[in-house]
Scaffold this active site. Structure first.
Site, PDB file in Angstrom:
ATOM      1  N   CYS A   1      78.823 -76.735   4.606  1.00 50.82           N
ATOM      2  CA  CYS A   1      77.823 -75.901   5.271  1.00 50.82           C
ATOM      3  C   CYS A   1      78.418 -74.524   5.525  1.00 50.82           C
ATOM      4  CB  CYS A   1      77.324 -76.553   6.550  1.00 50.82           C
ATOM      5  SG  CYS A   1      78.580 -76.717   7.797  1.00 50.82           S
TER       6      CYS A   1
ATOM      7  N   THR B   1      67.725 -70.012  -1.890  1.00 47.74           N
ATOM      8  CA  THR B   1      67.244 -70.368  -0.548  1.00 47.74           C
ATOM      9  C   THR B   1      65.919 -69.647  -0.280  1.00 47.74           C
ATOM     10  OG1 THR B   1      69.479 -70.745   0.244  1.00 47.74           O
ATOM     11  CG2 THR B   1      67.814 -70.289   1.925  1.00 47.74           C
TER      12      THR B   1
HETATM   13  N1  PMP Z   1      69.547 -75.346  -4.195  1.00 48.60           N
HETATM   14  C1  PMP Z   1      70.638 -75.960  -4.685  1.00 48.60           C
HETATM   15  C2  PMP Z   1      70.476 -77.229  -5.440  1.00 48.60           C
HETATM   16  C3  PMP Z   1      71.895 -75.402  -4.483  1.00 48.60           C
HETATM   17  O1  PMP Z   1      72.977 -76.013  -4.967  1.00 48.60           O
HETATM   18  C4  PMP Z   1      72.012 -74.201  -3.759  1.00 48.60           C
HETATM   19  C5  PMP Z   1      73.357 -73.576  -3.477  1.00 48.60           C
HETATM   20  N2  PMP Z   1      74.274 -74.434  -2.877  1.00 48.60           N
HETATM   21  C6  PMP Z   1      70.839 -73.591  -3.272  1.00 48.60           C
HETATM   22  C7  PMP Z   1      69.631 -74.197  -3.514  1.00 48.60           C
HETATM   23  C8  PMP Z   1      70.875 -72.308  -2.506  1.00 48.60           C
HETATM   24  O2  PMP Z   1      71.104 -71.234  -3.396  1.00 48.60           O
HETATM   25  P1  PMP Z   1      71.492 -69.789  -2.865  1.00 48.60           P
HETATM   26  O3  PMP Z   1      72.951 -69.829  -2.583  1.00 48.60           O
HETATM   27  O4  PMP Z   1      71.169 -68.873  -4.021  1.00 48.60           O
HETATM   28  O5  PMP Z   1      70.649 -69.487  -1.701  1.00 48.60           O
END
Ligand code: PMP
Length: 363
Positions: free
Chosen positions: A306, A70
């Protein structure tokens, strides 16, 4: 027997990452301190950085450690001063990073419409950053990255790729991609750590300012334990037998269809990750399915879960034009290296139980 079939949400911490982190817990020091304690921690962080860089065959200075994908996505998109084009099936952390982004549509399989991308590239002035994920978290569908890169370069645009779901699951070429976002916890590392790999000299402004860590791209004391675990997980991810996992996924789909002709499979025809299946149990809402599977000890997921744990209806399936009544009854099964053929019997037994109960009660 409980079954974990939700690897696209997070993978269990692998043995190697756990071991590396346990060892690192004995170390004291801030990686920025000049004394010997700090220098020892720094040396471990730099070793991890080199290992991440080696995976991408790039230089260690390209790797900026972050708190996860993220943050990496935000650094890439918010740090870029120019126009942003994102695909219609991006993770929310890409889609919501820049409210001024332009959205490029996908086809019914969830694959980026290259003609539409070209039209968007032609419109307006440079600089432009195109953000296209390697593989989708909800469907596993793989994007034509090479074609995206070629097209973007033709128009002098930069390319960012959210590679979170792809790493270690299939061999990908990362050539020509300027920025790559990674998350450790999808590949057997710990949660709360990731990286942005800056393969070229693309201008990106830091989003967190302060102590000047990570070549000033991301201030803040590094997550030393997380970084060590991340690098250890990345090292072993290459050796996972995803062909065997694909056989489990394909067998599950074939046997389910034979058992329950009413079952539907989305994106089965698309080039997709070997571990992901999207199944539709007609007439039974995704949330009901997830809850009932959970009661039976099976962890699966629906749409995009979510942060509140609620099941939202899937923006990804909507962008693909999947009718609401099917999208709202879809279920994601995502397998991992520990998923063997023996998961299938139990999964099918629970599926049929939920299906039959729902259809008997509705008659
Ligand atoms: N991009 C994708 C495609 C994801 O699947 C995810 C996690 N669901 C994220 C970004 C976010 O990753 P993080 O949990 O490390 O913030």
């Amino acid at each position: 027997m409980s079954l974990y079939l939700d690897y696209n949400a997070t993978a269990p911490l692998c043995r190697e990452a756990k071991q590396a982190m346990l060892e690192a817990m004995e170390w004291v020091g801030n990686g920025s301190s000049v004394h010997q304690f700090g220098r020892q921690v720094r040396q471990k962080i730099e070793q991890a950085r080199q290992e991440v860089a080696d995976f991408f065959k790039t230089s260690s200075s390209s790797v900026i450690f972050t708190s996860g994908a993220t943050e990496a996505n935000h650094l890439a998109l918010c740090g870029f001063e120019g126009r942003i084009i994102v695909s219609a099936v991006e993770h929310d952390s890409v889609d919501q990073a820049r409210p001024d982004r332009l959205v490029c549509p996908v086809d019914a399989r969830g694959i980026l419409d290259l003609t539409a991308l070209e039209a968007l590239l032609k419109k307006g002035n440079a600089p432009v950053l195109v953000s296209v994920m390697a593989a989708n978290n909800e469907t596993g569908v793989i994007q034509p990255l090479e074609q995206v890169v070629n097209l973007a370069k033709q128009y002098g645009a930069f390319v960012h790729c959210d590679a979170v779901q792809a790493i270690g699951r299939l061999p990908f070429s990362w050539e020509g991609i300027d920025l790559i976002s990674l998350s450790a916890h999808k590949l057997g590392g710990p949660q709360g750590v990731g990286a942005l790999v800056m393969q070229t000299d693309i201008p990106v402004k830091p989003q967190l300012r302060g102590g000047g860590q990570e070549r000033s791209f991301r201030s803040g004391t590094e997550n030393f334990l997380g970084i060590v675990g991340f690098a250890a997980a990345l090292k072993v991810v290459k050796d996972q037998d995803w062909v065997a996992i694909e056989q489990v996924r394909d067998t599950l789909e074939t046997r389910l269809k034979a058992l329950c002709p009413d079952a539907l499979f989305l994106v089965q025809e698309a080039h997709r990750l070997p571990n992901t299946a999207v199944l539709v149990m007609k007439g039974v809402k995704s949330a009901t399915q997830v809850m009932n599977f959970d009661l039976a000890g099976i962890a699966v997921s629906a749409g995009a879960a979510c942060a509140s744990g609620k099941v939202k209806s899937s923006k990804v399936l909507k962008a693909m034009g999947v009718p609401g009544e099917l999208a709202d009854c879809s279920l994601r099964v995502s397998l991992g290296p520990t998923s063997q053929m023996d998961v299938i019997d139990r999964f099918l037994e629970v599926w049929m139980d939920i299906y039959e109960r729902a259809h008997v009660s509705s008659q």
